[in-house]
Design an enzyme around this catalytic site. Structure first.
Site, short mmCIF file in Angstrom:
data_model
loop_
_atom_site.label_atom_id
_atom_site.label_comp_id
_atom_site.label_asym_id
_atom_site.label_seq_id
_atom_site.Cartn_x
_atom_site.Cartn_y
_atom_site.Cartn_z
N CYS A 336 0.83 -1.20 0.00
CA CYS A 336 0.00 0.00 0.00
C CYS A 336 0.87 1.26 0.00
O CYS A 336 1.52 1.56 -0.99
CB CYS A 336 -0.98 -0.04 1.16
N HIS A 433 -4.08 -5.43 0.97
CA HIS A 433 -3.81 -5.80 2.36
C HIS A 433 -4.37 -7.20 2.63
O HIS A 433 -5.33 -7.63 2.01
CB HIS A 433 -4.49 -4.82 3.32
#
Length: 496
Positions: A336, A433
């Protein structure tokens, strides 16, 4: 005929990190095993470890774990106000799962009372479908400087007329004084809501604290509901606060994965499964320390402030360590915000992540990122591009990345490529994630490093929740806690 008032019980603590999240998770599992429909709830949370819900919003990671313990899908109503710190004095505010705005600490104190209707609305929604709601406080009700407009502890308990149990953390020392001091600073109406206390994290012979229990009851008038001994397996559950990063499992494994501890590290529970792998030594590198040269892999984790943490990373000299690691043939993964840092540059024309402008990235992936105001919060599933292993996870980010290295995606999500891989395959990044909770993906990824995976992660988490429930059943008077929850009376502030 009106619906009976839903029983509810709030666990508050004498301090932060007193174990409230773990206690509520264990009680959720204990009560759902008794056949009750249990809903976890936390009015206000502060954490950069967020989870994405089935209704497309964000809540604190602890409430997602508690939902799992209660065998429920997580919803935004389990944590209606979430503060995600971006600086030492400011945070992004999430209300019922959606971004509400960015507020400084003083601004939030002035505005938090206006959020109480949202909190009570979410509580009422959960209560309609539950036999009992288990509520987690935040910090401590003894923080009387924050009492005005409180929605996290006694302010909520009074508004919803919910009985309270105070948890004292004996590991920190001074637990008798902490409980007695909490009793002292509460006002009469708040004390009336407290129906008992418990002692958490006791190490050693519990009988040695018998006199302590008598002393606390004499000083406060509150009955003891039990003493909970230290439970090592509770550390297997995903952590919410960065203060828990030092609880990483000791390991004598020789294959090292190093993770720099960014100032605004976020969603670091991504790495929990790696820390449980017998063949992996997971090291969180604190600020001021170099990334170990012997690391096989460096993972740059998620961040709540990509631009701020990129500057922080450089200030530690970690950019030099990372470049040397890659030159030596080491592997590098960015998750991310960490993925965004790996590119050639990050543009933030509208100042959504800090001051408007463009900064150079680490230049290890041929991509560029543009920060945008729309935030992606989505549960997703797909496949690992290299092996076809199935993956499930979630996206929770600002910004879009593109460039030549995106032609080699890490995963494919519903036909859409995600992430990027360098030409030599040793530098990778992805927005997804939760990758490592997937046993098949983790096994394939570790196999590429010559490490055999031996972990069934989901089974281990389920076993840890059941062990926690067994532990609380053995050491707390849960029947008495249920009886307290059932004393809750109706209030005009909530329709629950």
């Amino acid at each position: 005929m009106s619906k009976p008032v839903t029983p509810a019980l709030m666990i508050q603590g004498t301090c932060s990190n007193a174990g409230k999240s773990t206690l509520v998770a264990g009680l959720c599992r204990a009560l759902v095993r008794r056949g009750l429909r249990v809903a976890p709830f936390k009015p206000q949370n502060m954490s950069n470890n967020a989870a994405v819900t089935v209704d497309g919003g964000e809540i604190g990671r602890a409430q997602a774990v508690q939902a799992r313990a209660a065998r429920l899908p997580p919803t935004v109503h389990m944590n209606p106000v979430l503060l995600k710190p971006e600086t030492d004095t400011g945070a992004q505010v999430i209300v019922q799962g959606q971004r509400f705005g960015r507020l400084g600490a003083k601004n939030f104190l002035d505005k938090k009372a206006a959020l109480l209707p949202h909190v009570l609305d979410s509580f009422a929604r959960l209560a309609r479908d539950a036999d009992i709601v288990l509520i987690e406080g935040a910090g401590s009700p003894a923080e009387i400087n924050l009492r005005a407009g409180d929605i996290a502890n006694m302010g909520f308990a009074q508004a919803a007329n919910v009985p309270v149990v105070i948890a004292g953390d004996i590991e920190r020392g001074g637990v008798i004084a902490s409980l007695a001091g909490t009793h002292l600073v509460l006002d009469d109406s708040e004390r009336a809501l407290v129906r008992g206390y418990l002692i958490n994290k006791f190490r050693g012979d519990v009988s040695l604290f018998d006199d302590g229990l008598v002393a606390v009851t004499e000083l406060t008038g509150w009955p003891s509901l039990g003493v909970v001994p230290w439970l090592p397996s509770a550390a297997l559950l995903p952590a919410e606060d960065a203060v828990d990063l030092d609880r990483a499992r000791a390991s004598d494994a020789t294959r090292i994965i190093a993770v720099p501890m960014l100032a605004r590290i976020a969603n670091f529970d991504d790495l929990d499964p790696l820390g449980l792998e017998p063949g992996v030594k997971l090291i969180f590198v604190p600020p001021g320390s170099p990334i170990p040269a012997e690391a096989d892999v460096v993972i740059i984790p998620g961040s709540k402030s990509t631009l701020g943490d990129l500057a922080f990373l450089r200030a530690q000299g970690w950019d030099i360590d990372i470049a040397a690691h890659v030159r030596r043939g080491g592997h590098l993964l960015g998750l991310c915000g960490g993925y965004q840092m790996l590119g050639r540059g990050i543009a933030d024309p509208d100042g959504v992540d800090g001051a408007p402008g463009t900064v150079d990235g680490l230049g290890l992936l041929d991509i560029t990122t543009i920060m945008q105001g729309d935030k992606s919060t989505t549960l997703v599933s797909g496949t690992h591009s290299a092996t076809g292993a199935p993956v499930e996870g979630y996206e929770i980010h600002l910004g879009r990345s593109s460039g030549p290295d995106c032609a080699r995606p890490v995963v494919t999500i519903a036909g859409r490529p995600d992430g990027a891989i360098s030409r030599d395959g040793r530098v990778q990044g992805t927005y997804l994630h939760g990758l490592f909770t997937n046993d098949a993906f983790r096994k394939a990824w570790l196999a590429g490093l010559g490490i055999a995976s031996q972990l069934a992660y989901d089974s281990q988490i389920e076993s840890a929740l059941d062990a926690l429930a067994d532990h609380l059943e053995a050491h707390l008077d849960i029947d008495a806690m249920l009886a307290i929850a059932r004393t809750r009376q109706s209030t005009n502030a909530s329709a629950a």
